[in-house]
Scaffold this motif. Structure first.
Motif, PDB file in Angstrom:
ATOM      1  N   LYS A  31       0.849  -1.180   0.000  1.00 21.95           N
ATOM      2  CA  LYS A  31       0.000   0.000   0.000  1.00 21.95           C
ATOM      3  C   LYS A  31       0.892   1.240   0.000  1.00 21.95           C
ATOM      4  O   LYS A  31       1.930   1.283   0.670  1.00 21.95           O
ATOM      5  N   THR A  79       0.524   5.777  -0.416  1.00 26.06           N
ATOM      6  CA  THR A  79      -0.350   6.949  -0.561  1.00 26.06           C
ATOM      7  C   THR A  79       0.171   7.841  -1.686  1.00 26.06           C
ATOM      8  O   THR A  79       1.366   8.155  -1.753  1.00 26.06           O
ATOM      9  N   TYR A 135      -7.849   1.022 -13.469  1.00 31.59           N
ATOM     10  CA  TYR A 135      -7.334   0.739 -12.124  1.00 31.59           C
ATOM     11  C   TYR A 135      -7.900   1.692 -11.075  1.00 31.59           C
ATOM     12  O   TYR A 135      -7.475   1.686  -9.921  1.00 31.59           O
ATOM     13  N   LEU A 136      -8.869   2.529 -11.472  1.00 32.41           N
ATOM     14  CA  LEU A 136      -9.518   3.422 -10.513  1.00 32.41           C
ATOM     15  C   LEU A 136     -10.800   2.774 -10.001  1.00 32.41           C
ATOM     16  O   LEU A 136     -11.545   2.130 -10.750  1.00 32.41           O
ATOM     17  N   GLU A 137     -11.105   2.985  -8.745  1.00 33.55           N
ATOM     18  CA  GLU A 137     -12.242   2.326  -8.114  1.00 33.55           C
ATOM     19  C   GLU A 137     -13.536   3.109  -8.277  1.00 33.55           C
ATOM     20  O   GLU A 137     -14.623   2.539  -8.436  1.00 33.55           O
ATOM     21  N   TYR A 174     -12.661  12.930  -8.267  1.00 37.04           N
ATOM     22  CA  TYR A 174     -11.360  13.176  -7.613  1.00 37.04           C
ATOM     23  C   TYR A 174     -11.028  14.666  -7.659  1.00 37.04           C
ATOM     24  O   TYR A 174     -11.451  15.391  -8.566  1.00 37.04           O
ATOM     25  N   ILE A 210      -4.951   9.646  -2.028  1.00 34.01           N
ATOM     26  CA  ILE A 210      -5.706   8.411  -2.190  1.00 34.01           C
ATOM     27  C   ILE A 210      -4.787   7.243  -1.878  1.00 34.01           C
ATOM     28  O   ILE A 210      -3.569   7.303  -2.051  1.00 34.01           O
ATOM     29  N   GLU A 211      -5.407   6.160  -1.384  1.00 36.50           N
ATOM     30  CA  GLU A 211      -4.635   4.963  -1.038  1.00 36.50           C
ATOM     31  C   GLU A 211      -4.558   4.059  -2.267  1.00 36.50           C
ATOM     32  O   GLU A 211      -5.568   3.738  -2.885  1.00 36.50           O
ATOM     33  N   LEU A 212      -3.330   3.664  -2.593  1.00 30.29           N
ATOM     34  CA  LEU A 212      -3.093   2.876  -3.793  1.00 30.29           C
ATOM     35  C   LEU A 212      -2.330   1.609  -3.450  1.00 30.29           C
ATOM     36  O   LEU A 212      -1.717   1.504  -2.378  1.00 30.29           O
ATOM     37  N   THR A 257      -2.792   0.729  -8.663  1.00 34.94           N
ATOM     38  CA  THR A 257      -4.236   0.464  -8.724  1.00 34.94           C
ATOM     39  C   THR A 257      -4.886   0.917  -7.436  1.00 34.94           C
ATOM     40  O   THR A 257      -4.273   0.864  -6.358  1.00 34.94           O
ATOM     41  N   GLU A 258      -6.107   1.409  -7.602  1.00 32.46           N
ATOM     42  CA  GLU A 258      -6.884   1.791  -6.417  1.00 32.46           C
ATOM     43  C   GLU A 258      -7.723   0.614  -5.936  1.00 32.46           C
ATOM     44  O   GLU A 258      -8.225   0.593  -4.821  1.00 32.46           O
ATOM     45  N   LYS A 259      -7.857  -0.421  -6.782  1.00 31.44           N
ATOM     46  CA  LYS A 259      -8.661  -1.593  -6.468  1.00 31.44           C
ATOM     47  C   LYS A 259      -7.863  -2.581  -5.651  1.00 31.44           C
ATOM     48  O   LYS A 259      -6.643  -2.640  -5.724  1.00 31.44           O
TER      49      LYS A 259
END
Length: 560
Positions: free
Chosen positions: A452, A454, A481-483, A493, A499-501, A516-518
């Motif tokens: 993870k 940021t 790759y965006l949630e 956004y 954002i946490e990636l 990726t955000e997923k």
């Protein structure tokens, strides 16, 4: 008795006077000098008078001296005889003057005074005219300097009625030189060594009097070295020995040489000055690109400014040497055909490349000076004078540089790290970016794949987000790759939002991070060694192939 005596006395007196006729030349004696002339005894009832102008020079009028005069008339209105010395001199000298004129012979004449257009000269006691144009080959600096001089002249014109005689010194000199030329051509030959006197200097040489005629000593035949003016070797009135180089009877020209009496210094130059020889010389001339060094008489060498110092960036030779300096040099090469000796001054000191491995190591931090800028990089100089190169790819880790001049200036001092040393080819590569740890590698070590991290949104574009990561790295996240879904990205956004990636994958060849955000399934952990990046340099084909593959993946995702 008395009448008889008077008659007798009269006859005796008549007999005591010489019988002359008008128009005759008679002898007279100077009996007295006056302020304006002289009184003469003519054997007549009255004395005659002559002004000093009748004499070639007043000094000729000496009491008691006998002279000849022309009797023009027995008496003038005042009862004095009319006489002329000039007319008598002219008539007495006429036969000889006529013969000299007809035969073109030379006779001595003395310059008495300056008159309009030339000079009055004494020729056989007769006044003649010498035009200024006929006095010499070259104009006289001071015309009065020739007054009183005696030299040969030729008669060029006579007019007995007007008592005019015109003479020429020029024609006499030509005739004298022609006689001298015949004499000299019969006496000397090519190869002879003769004596002469320097008569005149020109830009292209000197004229040497070799016995009545001039020979040319060309500037190229004065010395084995190149001269700018003949005055560097000879001066007017110098007595010199020369060698006869050529003779042309048709033109009467003779060429002589001075340097031919000395051995050619370049005949054994290669043996005397082989490459690598240490020599000492005197700086005699400074040029834009170097200095001329005199090694010995008629032997010079040249030091280019690039051969003057290992460490200094020399613009002009006067920064290092001055005319008259005695310098130590090393012979670099000899070009006998071009008669050039190339010298080096810096070679008298140790070559820093010979000890480069002792003074520098790969990874060493050094302070360098920027000496030149090119589009592909910057040339820099290390402290001991060695030059190196910083390529634009080694300016920054993650910033593309188009021109080195956008970030550096000539003369600027900067710090850099030595990346490679090639002693054989005399090359050193340096880097600015390696002053700091590679942020990409640092991030990989801190955040392995599936970790993870940021990120802060720095830009929003239709195809995804650009986010800033630790260490100043920036990366792009594709839409797939965006949630967040359902609205425009600008509504989902905000710039500056954190954002946490998740780090999905590292591409070390392209220095790319797939984020990726997923949530993704966690694979088995990999060994740390496998996460280290490949070397900085990669084959061009692999880089292009990897970029093409990533572009294809991105297009497929857009279609979905």
């Amino acid at each position: 008795m008395n009448s008889h005596s008077d008659e007798t006395l009269k006859k005796l007196l008549e007999k005591s006077y010489v019988t002359y006729k008008e128009g005759e030349i008679i002898k007279a004696t100077i009996v007295k000098k006056t302020k304006n002339g002289v009184l003469l005894s003519l054997g007549l009832k009255a004395e005659g008078f002559l002004p000093y102008e009748e004499f070639s020079s007043p000094e000729e009028a000496v009491e008691g001296k006998e002279i000849y005069v022309f009797l023009e008339a027995f008496e003038d209105r005042e009862g004095f005889p009319v006489i002329s010395k000039k007319k008598a001199d002219f008539q007495l000298a006429w036969d000889k003057i006529k013969r000299l004129y007809e035969n073109g012979e030379i006779e001595q004449a003395t310059i008495r005074k300056r008159i309009k257009g030339g000079f009055a000269v004494d020729l056989l006691g007769v006044e003649a005219f010498l035009p200024s144009s006929q006095i010499e080959f070259r104009p006289q600096v001071n015309p009065d300097s020739v007054i009183g001089q005696t030299f040969g002249v030729k008669i060029v014109k006579i007019n007995i009625a007007r008592k005019n005689i015109v003479v020429s010194r020029k024609l006499a000199v030509e005739a004298e030189q022609e006689e001298n030329r015949k004499r000299i051509f019969s006496r000397i030959k090519v190869g002879d060594v003769i004596d002469g006197t320097v008569r005149n200097l020109t830009e292209y040489g000197a004229f040497v009097d070799i016995g009545g005629i001039d020979a040319l000593l060309h500037i190229s035949d004065m010395a084995w070295t190149k001269l700018t003016h003949p005055g560097e070797v000879v001066k007017i009135n110098d007595n010199i020995r020369v060698k006869v180089l050529s003779m042309d009877k048709a033109t009467g020209r003779i060429a002589v040489g001075l340097k031919q009496l000395q051995p050619h210094p370049w005949e054994t130059i290669e043996k005397k000055y082989p490459s690598g020889t240490k020599v000492k010389g005197k700086v005699i001339k400074l040029l834009e690109n170097g200095a001329v060094i005199e090694l010995e008489k008629d032997v010079e060498g040249f030091v280019h400014i690039s051969e003057m110092s290992w460490s200094k960036d020399i613009k002009e030779p006067k920064e290092v040497v001055n005319i008259g300096d005695i310098v130590d040099c090393v012979v670099l090469s000899v070009d006998r055909d071009e008669r050039k000796i190339y010298l080096g001054m810096k070679q008298t000191q140790p070559d820093p490349w010979s000890v480069v491995d002792e003074n520098y190591q790969i990874g060493q931090k050094v302070t360098v000076k920027v000496t030149n800028l090119k589009e592909f990089g910057a040339f820099v100089r290390l402290p001991d004078g060695i030059d190196g190169l910083i390529h634009i790819n080694d300016f920054f880790w993650d910033k593309k540089v188009k021109r080195a001049s956008d970030y550096l200036k000539k003369g600027q001092k900067i710090e850099a790290v030595i990346r490679s040393i090639d002693r054989k080819n005399r090359k050193i590569s340096l880097s600015i970016k390696h002053l700091q740890e590679d942020p990409f590698v640092k991030l990989m070590e801190k955040y392995p794949e599936n970790s993870k991290i940021t990120g802060k949104v720095s830009d929003i574009i239709p195809k995804g987000l650009r986010v800033s990561l630790e260490g100043g790295l920036e990366e792009f996240i594709s839409l797939k790759y965006l949630e967040r879904r359902g609205k425009k990205l600008k509504d989902l956004y905000k710039i500056g939002e954190e954002i946490e990636l998740t780090i999905k994958k590292y591409n070390t060849k392209l220095r790319r991070i797939i984020l990726t955000e997923k949530e993704i399934a966690k694979p088995l952990p990999k060994k740390k060694e496998e996460l280290k990046p490949s070397p900085d340099k990669f084959p061009l084909g692999e880089i292009i192939g990897a970029q093409k593959q990533e572009l294809d993946d991105s297009k497929k995702e857009e279609v979905k």
